[in-house]
Design a protein around this motif. Structure first.
Motif, PDB file in Angstrom:
ATOM      1  N   GLU A   1      50.619  86.332  84.675  1.00  0.00           N
ATOM      2  CA  GLU A   1      49.359  86.523  84.801  1.00  0.00           C
ATOM      3  C   GLU A   1      48.973  87.995  84.737  1.00  0.00           C
ATOM      4  O   GLU A   1      47.803  88.281  84.371  1.00  0.00           O
ATOM      5  N   MET A   2      50.150  88.954  84.819  1.00  0.00           N
ATOM      6  CA  MET A   2      49.624  90.253  84.569  1.00  0.00           C
ATOM      7  C   MET A   2      49.383  90.710  83.076  1.00  0.00           C
ATOM      8  O   MET A   2      48.617  91.409  82.899  1.00  0.00           O
TER       9      MET A   2
ATOM     10  N   SER B   1      55.746  88.935  85.071  1.00  0.00           N
ATOM     11  CA  SER B   1      54.359  88.064  85.278  1.00  0.00           C
ATOM     12  C   SER B   1      53.564  87.808  84.059  1.00  0.00           C
ATOM     13  O   SER B   1      53.080  88.750  83.406  1.00  0.00           O
TER      14      SER B   1
ATOM     15  N   PRO C   1      56.556 100.295  79.108  1.00  0.00           N
ATOM     16  CA  PRO C   1      57.091 100.903  80.579  1.00  0.00           C
ATOM     17  C   PRO C   1      57.926 100.294  81.692  1.00  0.00           C
ATOM     18  O   PRO C   1      58.623 100.712  82.356  1.00  0.00           O
ATOM     19  N   LEU C   2      57.613  98.863  81.464  1.00  0.00           N
ATOM     20  CA  LEU C   2      58.214  98.264  82.500  1.00  0.00           C
ATOM     21  C   LEU C   2      59.743  97.897  82.102  1.00  0.00           C
ATOM     22  O   LEU C   2      60.403  97.096  82.696  1.00  0.00           O
TER      23      LEU C   2
ATOM     24  N   GLU D   1      47.990  88.361  81.188  1.00  0.00           N
ATOM     25  CA  GLU D   1      46.595  87.697  80.846  1.00  0.00           C
ATOM     26  C   GLU D   1      45.761  88.638  81.460  1.00  0.00           C
ATOM     27  O   GLU D   1      44.436  88.820  80.721  1.00  0.00           O
ATOM     28  N   SER D   2      45.934  89.143  82.515  1.00  0.00           N
ATOM     29  CA  SER D   2      45.052  90.016  83.219  1.00  0.00           C
ATOM     30  C   SER D   2      44.738  91.306  82.083  1.00  0.00           C
ATOM     31  O   SER D   2      43.587  91.498  82.177  1.00  0.00           O
ATOM     32  N   ALA D   3      45.706  91.721  81.608  1.00  0.00           N
ATOM     33  CA  ALA D   3      45.681  92.902  80.630  1.00  0.00           C
ATOM     34  C   ALA D   3      44.605  92.487  79.462  1.00  0.00           C
ATOM     35  O   ALA D   3      43.729  93.201  79.078  1.00  0.00           O
ATOM     36  N   ARG D   4      44.975  91.127  79.060  1.00  0.00           N
ATOM     37  CA  ARG D   4      44.078  90.776  78.025  1.00  0.00           C
ATOM     38  C   ARG D   4      42.660  90.660  78.423  1.00  0.00           C
ATOM     39  O   ARG D   4      41.768  91.119  77.649  1.00  0.00           O
TER      40      ARG D   4
ATOM     41  N   ILE E   1      51.944  98.460  78.998  1.00  0.00           N
ATOM     42  CA  ILE E   1      52.524  97.600  80.131  1.00  0.00           C
ATOM     43  C   ILE E   1      53.816  97.343  80.100  1.00  0.00           C
ATOM     44  O   ILE E   1      55.063  97.383  80.835  1.00  0.00           O
TER      45      ILE E   1
END
Lengths: 388, 297
Positions: free
Chosen positions: B190-191, B188, B212-213, B193-196, B209
């Motif tokens: 968005e995931m 994702s 680990p994934l 971008e959210s972290a940024r 992120i």
């Protein structure tokens, strides 16, 4: 807490063939501290791009973004002190809810672990997800994930919240619940919020003000009721309100408007007399669009005035509290317009009905530019304006 | 549907298509299993039994475990040598591949496509074409001439192990990058971008992120790379050269195992093959579950 200003914000994308696509054009909005601004428009109107520019996820082609009078367009997303809630929630699937909510604080602050723990627990309690903190996102329902996504933004106590259609993945009932809750939260936190949606109901019910965008251009920034009763142009008039405003293409002939669908007056189905004031408002325009909201169309017993028209009921949509009645001027026409009448009133399909279109409720838009020439008289609208 | 109906009605399936299908499947099964069965059977036979009995039939009088004892004894140092380079080269190529794929997929910068094309091209370089430049490169580099070997009291032939680590890492990176890239493309946006937005730098977002994934893909890449590197003979032959070298990998020793002037000891060769294959089997078993998950995604 901050004031967010967008000055002539423009975004141009270059496609693979080198062509330029203007996604956002000269958008200027001033969002005062603590305001809940809703950016609304059809898909592809540039509302998400605008939001992503504020977040720093897209570069700004021209114009500026100011936060408390400081220009932030060149700042990296992480340096803007802005939190965003995404449509997909964008939770980190391998982390527990607590870890998800702690992530931002760990990355952007020097707070000790103990303090982060407390803040997360506090926010979790506020959102009613305290007992979910040790679970993984995959074990949560859609509504719970939504709360976690909100919590992740709230816990950081940012200057500005950005929300990109955060409720669109929820079912209808949950959505209306979350709508109310989000509004209450925003009021409590008093954080400047920009909320993007394509749903005009969300825009009307949630926003302190709404900014309507179409084709990358800002159409109007107004309070929900202003946008409803005094739309700046035909697009806003048609976009806000459900069912939509009825539009008729008219030709100005002296002190009357002649219905001329497609510019052809001979195909017209009615003639609408106008007062001197209205005639003055029209000015030099020859072609106008007449608009009237469904709830302003009255169904009366018999044609008594010059603005009463004989019609036939085509379709009735019972909504419970009210009926949406689709009317046609003549039985062989497929052009219909909508009237909203009380739910208890019996209206039968195929029956004749007399529709009254009161002049006070009529909106007129320029046939070429779509700009509003005359909006409905505001006596009634002013009465319903909430006292804040 | 008619097949099912007839089966239910008569209890016996006489559909000629099915009969043919199972016949063909049975033949294919025999075709693929026969060599393995022959190998296993032969590995337990004395040289006498090998010459007197049919390769497919086990022999009770000629049963011996001596082949395995000999194979383990002769291959042990080779297996240690192989592990010395296969493990680091596998881990390094997987890690670098993951880094590269992250940089090429989940971040945004100019010239990405050009660099990606270089990686793709890297997959298609035939190993034979690089053998000469490779040996030239390492002879110029002169790793075996470094003083460190004598200082540490290690045979300077172990420079070959270092060379193999570098070579296998380098040649493993392109395929690892492409494998990770296809995995990361499904991640994702968005995931991240959210972290940024939450303040994570590109490096931190990877560490907390993306890495680990990536576990399922790491399992796939580790198994694939380990098998490739462990089984490779070409680079071992070119860089270490002699079976007699202290740093000889298992494949190099295996190639000459059981071959003598008095003839080939087939039992020993077969036992050696199975012993040499054990570590790759172990890797499959260790990462099997993650492998399945990674292949499925």
């Amino acid at each position: 807490m901050a004031r967010l200003q967008l000055d002539d914000l423009t975004k141009v994308f270059t496609d693979d063939d080198g062509g330029e696509i203007v996604a956002v054009e000269d958008v200027s909005v001033d969002v005062p501290d603590g305001e809940f601004l809703v950016l609304v428009g059809p898909s592809g109107c540039g509302k998400s791009t605008t939001l992503r520019m504020i977040a720093g996820l897209e570069t700004v082609t021209s114009g500026h973004i100011r936060l408390d009078d400081r220009v932030i367009d060149e700042r990296k997303p992480q340096d803007r002190d802005i939190a965003m809630v995404f449509q997909s929630y964008a939770l980190y699937p391998h982390m527990t809810v607590r870890e998800n909510m702690s992530f931002g604080l760990e990355e952007s602050t020097d707070l000790p672990d103990e303090e982060i723990r407390e803040l997360v627990t506090e926010t979790g309690e506020m959102l009613g997800i305290a007992e979910l903190l040790e679970r993984k996102p995959s074990e949560l329902s859609g509504g719970q994930r939504q709360r976690v996504a909100l919590g992740r933004a709230i816990v950081r106590d940012p200057e500005v919240f950005l929300m990109d259609e955060p409720l669109s993945n929820l079912d209808a009932k949950l959505r209306s619940e979350m709508r109310t809750e989000l509004q209450r939260l925003q009021e409590d936190l008093d954080t400047t919020t920009v909320y993007v949606t394509h749903d005009q109901t969300e825009a009307m019910t949630m926003g302190d003000r709404i900014a309507i965008l179409n084709d990358g251009k800002l159409q109007q920034v107004a309070t929900p009721l202003e946008a409803y009763h005094q739309p700046a142009n035909r697009f806003v008039a048609g976009f806000i309100g459900e069912p939509s405003m009825n539009f008729f293409e008219m030709e100005v002939q002296g002190d009357q408007l002649v219905h001329s669908p497609g510019g052809d007056a001979s195909a017209g189905e009615f003639t609408y007399p106008i007062s001197t004031d209205t005639r003055e408002a029209i000015g030099d325009s020859v072609r106008v669009t007449m608009g009237i909201r469904p709830e302003d169309v009255e169904i009366v017993g018999a044609a008594e005035q010059s603005r009463d028209f004989d019609t036939t009921v085509d379709v009735v949509e019972p909504m419970g509290d009210e009926n949406n009645v689709y009317l046609t001027f003549s039985t062989d026409s497929d052009r219909t317009f909508v009237a909203t009448v009380g739910g208890m009133r019996r209206v039968q399909e195929g029956q004749p009905a007399v529709a009254r279109l009161p002049e006070a409720a009529v909106h007129l838009f320029d046939g070429e530019s779509g700009e509003a020439l005359k909006n409905r008289s505001l006596e009634t609208a002013e009465m319903t304006e909430p006292e804040v | 549907m008619s097949t099912l109906d007839s089966t239910e009605a008569e209890g016996v399936d006489v559909n000629p298509y099915r009969v043919g299908l199972y016949l063909a499947l049975g033949v294919l099964l025999l075709f693929f299993l026969a060599p393995i069965e022959t190998g296993i059977v032969t590995s337990f036979k004395t040289p006498d039994a090998v010459s007197t009995t049919s390769p497919l039939v086990p022999s009770i009088q000629g049963f011996t475990l001596q082949n395995y004892a000999n194979a383990v004894q002769q291959l042990a140092r080779g297996m240690v040598n192989s592990l010395l380079y296969a493990v680091p080269a596998t881990i390094l190529s997987a890690l670098f591949g993951s880094f590269a794929a992250y940089g090429l997929t989940l971040t945004d910068w100019r010239g990405q496509v050009g660099v990606l094309l270089l990686f793709v091209a890297g997959i298609f370089i035939p190993y034979q074409a690089v053998l000469v430049p490779l040996t030239q490169f390492f002879s110029i580099l002169g790793l075996s001439k470094l003083a460190i070997w004598s200082l540490l009291g290690i045979d300077n032939a172990y420079a070959g192990i270092v060379e193999l680590i570098i070579t296998h890492t380098a040649y493993g990176i392109p395929i690892c990058t492409i494998l990770f890239r296809s995995y990361y493309k499904g991640m994702s946006e968005e995931m991240l971008e959210s972290a940024r937005l939450e303040g994570a730098t590109v490096r931190r977002a990877y560490r907390r992120i993306v890495f680990p994934l990536s576990t399922p893909m790491f399992a796939v890449v580790l198994i694939y790379q380990f098998t490739q590197i462990w089984n490779d003979l070409l680079f071992a032959l070119v860089l270490v050269q002699a079976e007699s070298s202290a740093a000889a990998p298992v494949t190099l020793i295996l190639a000459g195992l059981g071959a003598s002037q008095s003839g080939t000891i087939f039992g020993l060769r077969m036992a050696g093959a199975f012993v040499a294959a054990l570590p790759t089997l172990a890797v499959y078993i260790l990462f099997g579950e993650e492998f399945a998950e990674g292949v499925a995604t």
